[in-house]
Design a protein around this motif. Structure first.
Motif, PDB file in Angstrom:
ATOM      1  N   LEU A  91       0.773  -1.161   0.095  1.00 32.58           N
ATOM      2  CA  LEU A  91       0.119  -0.049   0.027  1.00 32.58           C
ATOM      3  C   LEU A  91       0.826   1.240  -0.176  1.00 32.58           C
ATOM      4  O   LEU A  91       0.572   2.167  -0.814  1.00 32.58           O
ATOM      5  N   LEU A  92       1.648   1.328   0.933  1.00 36.35           N
ATOM      6  CA  LEU A  92       2.695   2.301   0.964  1.00 36.35           C
ATOM      7  C   LEU A  92       3.471   2.635  -0.699  1.00 36.35           C
ATOM      8  O   LEU A  92       3.473   3.843  -1.159  1.00 36.35           O
ATOM      9  N   ASP A  93       3.965   1.587  -1.104  1.00 42.21           N
ATOM     10  CA  ASP A  93       4.563   1.588  -2.351  1.00 42.21           C
ATOM     11  C   ASP A  93       3.555   2.160  -3.312  1.00 42.21           C
ATOM     12  O   ASP A  93       3.906   3.009  -4.369  1.00 42.21           O
ATOM     13  N   GLU A  94       2.238   1.623  -3.392  1.00 40.95           N
ATOM     14  CA  GLU A  94       1.434   2.133  -4.395  1.00 40.95           C
ATOM     15  C   GLU A  94       1.068   3.348  -4.333  1.00 40.95           C
ATOM     16  O   GLU A  94       0.746   4.248  -5.319  1.00 40.95           O
ATOM     17  N   ARG A  95       0.692   3.904  -3.185  1.00 39.08           N
ATOM     18  CA  ARG A  95       0.017   5.166  -2.943  1.00 39.08           C
ATOM     19  C   ARG A  95       0.945   6.366  -2.796  1.00 39.08           C
ATOM     20  O   ARG A  95       0.531   7.606  -2.998  1.00 39.08           O
ATOM     21  N   LEU A  96       2.195   6.008  -2.489  1.00 39.88           N
ATOM     22  CA  LEU A  96       3.241   7.250  -2.055  1.00 39.88           C
ATOM     23  C   LEU A  96       4.474   7.338  -2.754  1.00 39.88           C
ATOM     24  O   LEU A  96       5.162   8.199  -2.681  1.00 39.88           O
ATOM     25  N   SER A  97       4.747   6.148  -3.937  1.00 37.90           N
ATOM     26  CA  SER A  97       5.810   6.143  -4.198  1.00 37.90           C
ATOM     27  C   SER A  97       6.219   7.361  -5.243  1.00 37.90           C
ATOM     28  O   SER A  97       7.203   7.954  -5.551  1.00 37.90           O
ATOM     29  N   LYS A  98       5.178   7.620  -6.067  1.00 38.53           N
ATOM     30  CA  LYS A  98       5.378   8.756  -7.022  1.00 38.53           C
ATOM     31  C   LYS A  98       5.564  10.059  -6.322  1.00 38.53           C
ATOM     32  O   LYS A  98       6.182  10.918  -6.714  1.00 38.53           O
ATOM     33  N   LYS A  99       4.766  10.150  -5.037  1.00 39.34           N
ATOM     34  CA  LYS A  99       4.649  11.621  -4.417  1.00 39.34           C
ATOM     35  C   LYS A  99       5.857  11.569  -3.735  1.00 39.34           C
ATOM     36  O   LYS A  99       6.469  12.895  -3.857  1.00 39.34           O
ATOM     37  N   ARG A 100       6.377  10.695  -3.137  1.00 44.02           N
ATOM     38  CA  ARG A 100       7.849  10.966  -2.187  1.00 44.02           C
ATOM     39  C   ARG A 100       8.707   9.766  -2.320  1.00 44.02           C
ATOM     40  O   ARG A 100       9.694   9.712  -1.404  1.00 44.02           O
ATOM     41  N   GLY A 101       8.413   8.913  -3.149  1.00 39.90           N
ATOM     42  CA  GLY A 101       9.356   7.733  -3.377  1.00 39.90           C
ATOM     43  C   GLY A 101      10.772   7.907  -3.741  1.00 39.90           C
ATOM     44  O   GLY A 101      11.797   7.371  -3.256  1.00 39.90           O
ATOM     45  N   GLU A 102      11.209   9.215  -4.581  1.00 40.10           N
ATOM     46  CA  GLU A 102      12.644   9.446  -4.675  1.00 40.10           C
ATOM     47  C   GLU A 102      13.505  10.116  -3.637  1.00 40.10           C
ATOM     48  O   GLU A 102      14.425  10.213  -3.502  1.00 40.10           O
ATOM     49  N   SER A 103      12.694  10.385  -2.450  1.00 38.24           N
ATOM     50  CA  SER A 103      13.579  11.077  -1.507  1.00 38.24           C
ATOM     51  C   SER A 103      13.246  10.183  -0.004  1.00 38.24           C
ATOM     52  O   SER A 103      13.620  10.586   1.146  1.00 38.24           O
ATOM     53  N   THR A 104      12.500   8.953   0.057  1.00 33.64           N
ATOM     54  CA  THR A 104      12.095   8.591   1.094  1.00 33.64           C
ATOM     55  C   THR A 104      12.310   6.940   1.387  1.00 33.64           C
ATOM     56  O   THR A 104      12.495   6.291   0.284  1.00 33.64           O
ATOM     57  N   HIS A 105      12.898   6.501   2.575  1.00 31.75           N
ATOM     58  CA  HIS A 105      13.054   5.079   2.736  1.00 31.75           C
ATOM     59  C   HIS A 105      11.783   4.634   3.515  1.00 31.75           C
ATOM     60  O   HIS A 105      11.575   4.765   4.758  1.00 31.75           O
ATOM     61  N   PHE A 106      10.946   4.023   2.824  1.00 28.59           N
ATOM     62  CA  PHE A 106       9.639   3.531   3.074  1.00 28.59           C
ATOM     63  C   PHE A 106      10.031   2.260   4.369  1.00 28.59           C
ATOM     64  O   PHE A 106      11.094   1.506   4.183  1.00 28.59           O
ATOM     65  N   PHE A 107       9.081   2.434   5.173  1.00 30.78           N
ATOM     66  CA  PHE A 107       9.048   1.155   6.188  1.00 30.78           C
ATOM     67  C   PHE A 107       7.699   0.458   6.320  1.00 30.78           C
ATOM     68  O   PHE A 107       6.761   1.531   6.414  1.00 30.78           O
ATOM     69  N   SER A 108       7.522  -0.761   6.792  1.00 27.41           N
ATOM     70  CA  SER A 108       6.173  -1.274   7.217  1.00 27.41           C
ATOM     71  C   SER A 108       6.452  -1.863   8.498  1.00 27.41           C
ATOM     72  O   SER A 108       7.389  -3.035   8.403  1.00 27.41           O
ATOM     73  N   PHE A 109       5.752  -1.599   9.904  1.00 16.21           N
ATOM     74  CA  PHE A 109       6.018  -2.215  10.816  1.00 16.21           C
ATOM     75  C   PHE A 109       4.833  -2.995  11.190  1.00 16.21           C
ATOM     76  O   PHE A 109       3.729  -2.357  11.212  1.00 16.21           O
ATOM     77  N   SER A 110       4.805  -4.156  11.509  1.00  9.18           N
ATOM     78  CA  SER A 110       3.710  -4.967  12.009  1.00  9.18           C
ATOM     79  C   SER A 110       3.928  -5.797  13.149  1.00  9.18           C
ATOM     80  O   SER A 110       5.203  -6.365  13.252  1.00  9.18           O
ATOM     81  N   ASN A 111       3.025  -6.233  13.870  1.00  9.72           N
ATOM     82  CA  ASN A 111       2.988  -7.072  14.976  1.00  9.72           C
ATOM     83  C   ASN A 111       1.889  -7.833  15.397  1.00  9.72           C
ATOM     84  O   ASN A 111       0.621  -7.316  14.990  1.00  9.72           O
TER      85      ASN A 111
END
Length: 482
Positions: A91-111
């Motif tokens: 979801l992060l990659d799909e929704r935010l990669s175009k907007k801020r993918g060039e400058s961001t280190h994305f992460f997903s935390f789950s438990n």
């Protein structure tokens, strides 16, 4: 540049540093024990710079609708955790990669966690994972752990969960170049009386050179867990899941290296175990156990030769063995642990010298009930010892020739009469002439004939890879004519 462990950083400081790092941005999905990890970031300030989304799908129907059904029907499982990481990261990659993918280190935390219930009679544990990038638009990496929580209060368990979650995210971004430092940092501001980590898994391009078996060793070495387990493929296994409801046979040894005696003990000991009327042959797990003490080179237990450890494990894995590392020097402690994860029969394959060791009362001075207290656990309702004989002074010693101290004779006879201790009857007599403790020196000296006492495939591995100090002759490569 060396990666240093910032031991004195408080949890709030770690969360704030992550919040103020404009490169880092991601989502939190937490099931069970509240949303304690995300809460740490909100309380530290500046969370809008780090958190894209938080959520929690407690209801199973909602959880299945979002992450898919769990085949195992166990919602606190690695399977569920991975589906959560997949869904949220995509979801992060799909929704935010175009907007801020060039400058961001994305992460997903789950438990996905089950904390202490109202009656305080459940097993509080959970799976925690972080999927993260180390560069914008880069491939992701995973660090996944399994924890057991030991606080006797639900709120304290939630607090501990929040701390270890922050430690995991912080370690992923600031210590990923040194996985051992990352592992050690997971217990910052915690101790093993509150939480234990019995499995850790590293995946992704940043961790392509990480040896899972070595990480298992580190968990026990640093006191984060008393048990670590991995399969013949070298991949870490979650011990209680793997051992759950299994009929278990254990052979403890130094395995330095595996020799014919070990295989003969294992083969014939397992055969006798399988003849027991209360053993399901289709549900048996055979485990080779290495204790932390057997790996330590010095008396203080501070030094472990990691290459030597991996050499032993390489051989065991090549023989298709499941390997367990424990901090249980005494057998009764091992049985106590195994009895918590299975109600089925436990078989311990031991050599005659270990039978003598077990009946030495000095090993149990720390117990209020002494040797009797240890025996109450060791010889539980479904535990049996299979004893391999030894030769001394031209005499073959076995269970029938064992003479414990006078005050223990009647107890020993009781254990024999009730089939708690049994000789391994079928064995290769040639093995009784092999001095296992001397085998390593023979290999180091390159003595002729040592190969006769070692399985062929093991001997070939030792010689081809110069294991255990075998004096290989290395010839220089011939220069290629120009």
């Amino acid at each position: 540049m060396a990666i240093t462990h910032e031991k004195n950083l408080a949890t709030k400081q770690k969360a704030l540093k992550l919040n103020l790092d404009k490169r880092i941005y991601g989502s939190f999905a937490e099931i069970g024990a509240g949303q304690e990890v995300a809460a740490q970031f909100f309380k530290s300030g500046g969370a809008s710079g780090t958190i894209a989304k938080t959520m929690s799908a407690y209801d199973m129907t909602f959880s299945d609708a979002i992450y898919g059904e769990v085949k195992s029907k166990r919602y606190v499982s690695q399977e569920r955790l991975l589906s959560m990481l997949d869904h949220e990261y995509n979801l992060l990659d799909e929704r935010l990669s175009k907007k801020r993918g060039e400058s961001t280190h994305f992460f997903s935390f789950s438990n996905t966690v089950v904390a202490l219930n109202y009656h305080k009679n459940n097993n509080a544990h959970g799976w925690i994972g972080c999927r993260f990038q180390t560069e914008p638009c880069g491939k992701y990496n995973d660090v996944i752990i399994h924890i057991s929580m030991h606080d006797n209060d639900n709120l304290l368990q939630q607090q501990a969960l929040g701390i270890i979650g922050v430690n995991l995210i912080y370690g992923c971004f600031y210590y990923y170049e040194n996985p051992e430092v990352l592992l050690v940092s997971l217990m910052d501001n915690l101790d093993s009386e509150r939480i234990q980590i019995d499995m850790i898994r590293f995946d992704g391009p940043e961790f392509k050179d990480v040896d899972s078996r070595l990480m298992s060793l580190h968990l026990v070495k640093y006191g984060f867990s008393d048990v670590a387990l991995f399969g013949p493929d070298g991949k870490n296994l979650q011990p209680s899941d793997t051992l759950y409801k299994k009929h278990i046979v254990v052979l403890r040894g130094r395995f330095r290296p595996v020799i014919n005696v070990h295989l003969d003990m294992l083969d014939n000991g397992v055969k006798q175990y399988l003849r027991e009327p209360d053993v399901d042959k289709e549900n048996v797990l055979v485990v080779n156990e290495l204790t932390l003490q057997s790996l330590q080179e010095d008396q203080d237990g501070d030094i472990i030769d990691e290459k030597d450890f991996l050499d032993r494990v390489d051989i065991l894995c090549s023989l298709g063995q499941t390997v367990m590392i424990t901090n249980y020097h005494e057998y009764y402690k091992l049985v106590s642990y195994l009895s918590k994860v299975t109600q089925h029969k436990i078989g311990l394959i031991i050599g005659y010298p270990n039978l003598e060791y077990i009946f030495e009362g000095e090993h149990y001075k720390s117990l209020p009930g002494g040797i009797l207290e240890s025996f109450a656990t060791l010889f539980g309702r479904k535990v049996k010892l299979y004893v391999y004989p030894t030769r001394r002074d031209d005499d073959i010693l076995n269970c029938m020739k064992f003479n414990p101290r006078m005050e223990l004779i009647d107890l020993y006879r009781y254990l024999i009469a009730n089939h708690k201790i049994e000789d391994i009857y079928h064995y290769n007599p040639k093995n009784l002439d092999v001095q296992t403790d001397n085998m390593l020196e023979l290999i180091k000296q390159g003595e002729i004939g040592w190969e006769e006492n070692v399985p062929h495939e093991v001997a070939e591995m030792i010689k081809s890879r110069c294991l255990f100090g075998f004096p290989c002759v290395v010839f220089p490569k011939k220069e290629i004519a120009q």
